[in-house]
Design a protein around this motif. Structure first.
Motif, PDB file in Angstrom:
ATOM      1  N   ALA A 230       0.944  -1.133  -0.087  1.00  0.00           N
ATOM      2  CA  ALA A 230       0.098   0.019   0.013  1.00  0.00           C
ATOM      3  C   ALA A 230       0.698   1.288  -0.035  1.00  0.00           C
ATOM      4  N   PRO A 231       0.343   2.201  -0.595  1.00  0.00           N
ATOM      5  CA  PRO A 231       1.137   3.639  -0.437  1.00  0.00           C
ATOM      6  C   PRO A 231       1.115   4.102   0.638  1.00  0.00           C
ATOM      7  N   VAL A 232       2.033   4.841   1.100  1.00  0.00           N
ATOM      8  CA  VAL A 232       2.070   5.738   2.356  1.00  0.00           C
ATOM      9  C   VAL A 232       2.019   7.299   1.873  1.00  0.00           C
ATOM     10  N   VAL A 233       1.084   8.022   2.224  1.00  0.00           N
ATOM     11  CA  VAL A 233       0.920   9.361   1.683  1.00  0.00           C
ATOM     12  C   VAL A 233       1.011  10.344   3.155  1.00  0.00           C
ATOM     13  N   MET A 234       1.820  11.406   3.110  1.00  0.00           N
ATOM     14  CA  MET A 234       1.990  12.256   4.097  1.00  0.00           C
ATOM     15  C   MET A 234       1.069  13.588   3.617  1.00  0.00           C
ATOM     16  N   LYS A 235      -0.094  13.561   4.283  1.00  0.00           N
ATOM     17  CA  LYS A 235      -0.914  14.834   3.950  1.00  0.00           C
ATOM     18  C   LYS A 235      -0.427  16.087   4.991  1.00  0.00           C
ATOM     19  N   ARG A 236      -0.553  17.041   4.109  1.00  0.00           N
ATOM     20  CA  ARG A 236       0.004  18.309   4.885  1.00  0.00           C
ATOM     21  C   ARG A 236      -1.065  19.358   4.789  1.00  0.00           C
ATOM     22  N   GLU A 237      -1.255  20.083   6.006  1.00  0.00           N
ATOM     23  CA  GLU A 237      -2.146  21.224   5.911  1.00  0.00           C
ATOM     24  C   GLU A 237      -1.460  22.646   5.537  1.00  0.00           C
ATOM     25  N   GLY A 238      -0.269  22.478   5.240  1.00  0.00           N
ATOM     26  CA  GLY A 238       0.546  23.567   4.904  1.00  0.00           C
ATOM     27  C   GLY A 238       2.108  22.909   4.673  1.00  0.00           C
ATOM     28  N   ASP A 239       2.794  23.931   4.213  1.00  0.00           N
ATOM     29  CA  ASP A 239       4.228  23.675   4.226  1.00  0.00           C
ATOM     30  C   ASP A 239       5.177  24.075   5.324  1.00  0.00           C
ATOM     31  N   LEU A 240       4.883  24.719   6.333  1.00  0.00           N
ATOM     32  CA  LEU A 240       5.599  25.287   7.488  1.00  0.00           C
ATOM     33  C   LEU A 240       5.876  24.197   8.522  1.00  0.00           C
ATOM     34  N   LEU A 241       6.861  24.317   9.215  1.00  0.00           N
ATOM     35  CA  LEU A 241       7.251  23.367  10.255  1.00  0.00           C
ATOM     36  C   LEU A 241       6.164  22.918  11.249  1.00  0.00           C
ATOM     37  N   THR A 242       5.397  23.934  11.511  1.00  0.00           N
ATOM     38  CA  THR A 242       4.400  23.823  12.553  1.00  0.00           C
ATOM     39  C   THR A 242       3.035  23.523  12.216  1.00  0.00           C
ATOM     40  N   ASP A 243       2.878  23.473  10.643  1.00  0.00           N
ATOM     41  CA  ASP A 243       1.429  22.785  10.078  1.00  0.00           C
ATOM     42  C   ASP A 243       1.313  21.557  10.341  1.00  0.00           C
ATOM     43  N   SER A 244       0.118  21.054  10.719  1.00  0.00           N
ATOM     44  CA  SER A 244      -0.097  19.624  10.889  1.00  0.00           C
ATOM     45  C   SER A 244       0.161  18.878   9.678  1.00  0.00           C
ATOM     46  N   ARG A 245       0.732  17.678   9.870  1.00  0.00           N
ATOM     47  CA  ARG A 245       0.901  16.677   8.776  1.00  0.00           C
ATOM     48  C   ARG A 245       0.545  15.210   9.618  1.00  0.00           C
ATOM     49  N   PHE A 246      -0.035  14.122   8.603  1.00  0.00           N
ATOM     50  CA  PHE A 246      -0.738  13.184   8.824  1.00  0.00           C
ATOM     51  C   PHE A 246      -0.051  11.793   7.925  1.00  0.00           C
ATOM     52  N   TRP A 247       0.114  10.790   8.537  1.00  0.00           N
ATOM     53  CA  TRP A 247       0.649   9.581   8.157  1.00  0.00           C
ATOM     54  C   TRP A 247      -0.715   9.055   7.559  1.00  0.00           C
ATOM     55  N   CYS A 248      -0.690   8.568   6.298  1.00  0.00           N
ATOM     56  CA  CYS A 248      -1.984   7.897   5.890  1.00  0.00           C
ATOM     57  C   CYS A 248      -1.638   6.730   5.134  1.00  0.00           C
ATOM     58  N   CYS A 249      -2.219   5.478   5.260  1.00  0.00           N
ATOM     59  CA  CYS A 249      -1.916   4.271   4.592  1.00  0.00           C
ATOM     60  C   CYS A 249      -3.192   3.534   4.559  1.00  0.00           C
ATOM     61  N   ASP A 250      -3.813   3.254   3.626  1.00  0.00           N
ATOM     62  CA  ASP A 250      -4.848   2.512   3.215  1.00  0.00           C
ATOM     63  C   ASP A 250      -4.457   0.829   2.958  1.00  0.00           C
ATOM     64  N   LEU A 251      -4.657   0.133   4.066  1.00  0.00           N
ATOM     65  CA  LEU A 251      -4.397  -1.468   3.796  1.00  0.00           C
ATOM     66  C   LEU A 251      -5.438  -2.280   2.950  1.00  0.00           C
ATOM     67  N   GLY A 252      -6.387  -1.626   2.554  1.00  0.00           N
ATOM     68  CA  GLY A 252      -7.536  -2.334   2.047  1.00  0.00           C
ATOM     69  C   GLY A 252      -8.304  -3.083   3.146  1.00  0.00           C
ATOM     70  N   ILE A 253      -9.046  -3.960   2.576  1.00  0.00           N
ATOM     71  CA  ILE A 253      -9.873  -4.620   3.729  1.00  0.00           C
ATOM     72  C   ILE A 253     -10.389  -3.992   4.700  1.00  0.00           C
ATOM     73  N   GLY A 254     -10.790  -2.920   4.320  1.00  0.00           N
ATOM     74  CA  GLY A 254     -11.588  -1.931   5.229  1.00  0.00           C
ATOM     75  C   GLY A 254     -10.614  -1.152   6.594  1.00  0.00           C
ATOM     76  N   GLU A 255      -9.282  -1.324   6.235  1.00  0.00           N
ATOM     77  CA  GLU A 255      -8.395  -0.949   7.194  1.00  0.00           C
ATOM     78  C   GLU A 255      -7.525   0.291   6.607  1.00  0.00           C
ATOM     79  N   SER A 256      -7.874   1.606   7.019  1.00  0.00           N
ATOM     80  CA  SER A 256      -7.160   2.395   6.627  1.00  0.00           C
ATOM     81  C   SER A 256      -6.691   3.442   7.770  1.00  0.00           C
ATOM     82  N   ILE A 257      -5.480   3.762   7.837  1.00  0.00           N
ATOM     83  CA  ILE A 257      -5.070   4.584   9.014  1.00  0.00           C
ATOM     84  C   ILE A 257      -4.648   5.991   8.457  1.00  0.00           C
ATOM     85  N   THR A 258      -5.120   6.913   9.268  1.00  0.00           N
ATOM     86  CA  THR A 258      -4.653   8.400   9.186  1.00  0.00           C
ATOM     87  C   THR A 258      -4.209   8.688  10.607  1.00  0.00           C
ATOM     88  N   MET A 259      -3.256   9.183  10.835  1.00  0.00           N
ATOM     89  CA  MET A 259      -2.851   9.536  12.077  1.00  0.00           C
ATOM     90  C   MET A 259      -1.884  10.922  11.924  1.00  0.00           C
TER      91      MET A 259
END
Length: 294
Positions: A230-259
Motif C-alpha cells: 500500500a502507498p504511504v501518503v503524508m498529507k499536509r495542512e501547509g508547508d511550514l514546520l508547525t503545520d499539521s501533517r498526517f501519516w496515511c496508509c490504506d491497507l485495504g480490507i476496510g483498514e485505513s490509517i490516518t494519524m
C-alpha cells in the motif's frame, strides 16, 4: 556569544514531507557561539528533532557554501521571539506552537569556522540513505503499534475502553506507551503495564503469559499488511514546520490509517521486505516492543 540580527526571520518551510532532499535557500538568521554556528534558512529539507516528543532523530547532511561542504552536526526545532529578536532552541523554547509573536523555525548547527552573512544563499543537502533508514523505522513503528492493538483486541480486554484507534481497536499503544525512539530501520516502544491499565480492562496477567503467542500473531498481521504494498501518503495542512501533517496508509480490507505525525516516512509498503517485532518484558510492569524493518 554573538548574534547577527535579522528582521526577516519567518517560519521555516519544510521540504522533507515532499521527498525533497536538497535545496538552495536564503539565510535568515545566524547565531555564533564559541563552538557552533546556528543557521536558520527560509526553507530546509532537513527534519529537525522535536522539542516536544524527541522520538525521531535529526537528519544528517551538509551545508554547501561557495563550493565548500560543512557538516550539519545537529538540527533542532527553534522558536523566534519577534518582539525581542531572539532565538530559542530545543528544550529552551518557552511557548507552544501557534503563539502570537513567535515563528517556529528549523535550526541547523554547524561547527565554528564557517563565515556566513544574513541573505547569503546556501545549499542544504540531506544524507538520503540515513534519512531513508529513519523513515523505514518510523513507518514500521506505526504499523506495529496498530498490529499490536489489533491482536490484543481479540482476547485480552475484559471490558470496553473509551479510547479506540482508527481501526476501531482498543488503543493499548496510546494508553500504555511511555517512550518511543526511532533509529535506523528500527523503532522501539516502551509500555507501562500499571494499575491504571488494569482498571481500564486489560487482562495484563494473561497478556504477559501469552507474550510469545502475541508476538507471533502481530508478526502475522504485519506480514499480511506488507503484502498489500500500500502507498504511504503524508498529507499536509501547509508547508511550514508547525503545520499539521498526517501519516496515511490504506491497507485495504476496510483498514485505513490516518494519524498525526511530523516525522519523515516511506512512500510505500513495497519498500519493505519484512517488518517484524520482538516483545520483551523488562520488569514486572515494563514491556518493550522493538520493530525491525528489512
Amino acid at each position: 556569544m554573538s548574534e547577527v540580527l535579522s528582521p526577516q526571520v519567518q517560519p521555516t518551510e519544510v521540504l522533507f514531507t515532499q521527498g525533497i532532499t536538497q535545496s538552495l535557500t536564503q539565510v535568515l538568521w545566524l547565531e555564533q557561539t564559541d563552538c557552533s554556528l546556528y543557521v536558520v534558512t527560509e526553507q530546509t529539507p532537513f527534519h529537525p528533532v522535536s522539542h516536544i516528543w524527541a522520538d525521531h532523530p535529526a537528519d544528517k547532511g551538509v551545508l554547501v557554501y561557495e563550493g565548500n561542504k560543512y557538516t550539519v552536526i545537529d538540527c533542532v526545532t527553534g522558536a523566534f521571539d519577534i518582539e525581542n529578536n531572539k532565538l530559542f532552541k530545543g528544550s529552551d523554547i518557552p511557548v507552544k506552537r501557534g503563539e502570537a509573536g513567535w515563528h517556529f523555525v528549523v535550526v541547523h548547527e554547524i561547527a565554528s569556522g564557517l563565515l556566513l552573512n544574513v541573505n547569503d544563499t546556501v545549499e542544504l543537502v540531506v544524507d538520503t540513505d540515513y534519512q531513508a533508514s529513519l523513515s523505514r523505522g518510523h513507518s514500521a513503528g506505526h504499523l506495529s503499534s496498530y498490529a499490536l492493538n489489533k491482536v490484543l483486541e481479540q482476547t485480552y480486554w475484559r471490558k470496553d475502553a473509551s479510547r479506540k484507534d482508527v481501526l476501531n481497536n482498543r488503543d493499548f499503544h496510546s494508553y500504555a506507551q511511555v517512550l518511543s525512539l526511532v533509529s535506523e530501520n528500527q523503532s522501539t516502544d516502551s509500555y507501562r503495564l500499571g494499575k491504571t491499565l488494569k482498571k481500564r480492562g486489560l487482562n495484563v496477567a494473561e497478556m504477559l503469559a501469552d507474550l510469545a503467542t502475541i508476538e507471533a500473531k502481530v508478526n502475522d498481521v504485519l506480514a499480511t499488511w506488507i503484502t498489500t504494498q500500500a502507498p504511504v501518503v503524508m498529507k499536509r495542512e501547509g508547508d511550514l514546520l508547525t503545520d499539521s501533517r498526517f501519516w496515511c496508509c490504506d491497507l485495504g480490507i476496510g483498514e485505513s490509517i490516518t494519524m498525526p505525525c511530523g516525522g519523515s516516512h516511506i512512500q510505500s509498503l513495497a519498500e519493505y521486505n519484512e517488518v517484524k517485532i520482538t516483545l520483551t518484558l523488562k520488569s514486572d510492569q515494563d514491556l518493550e516492543m522493538i520493530t525491525t524493518a528489512s
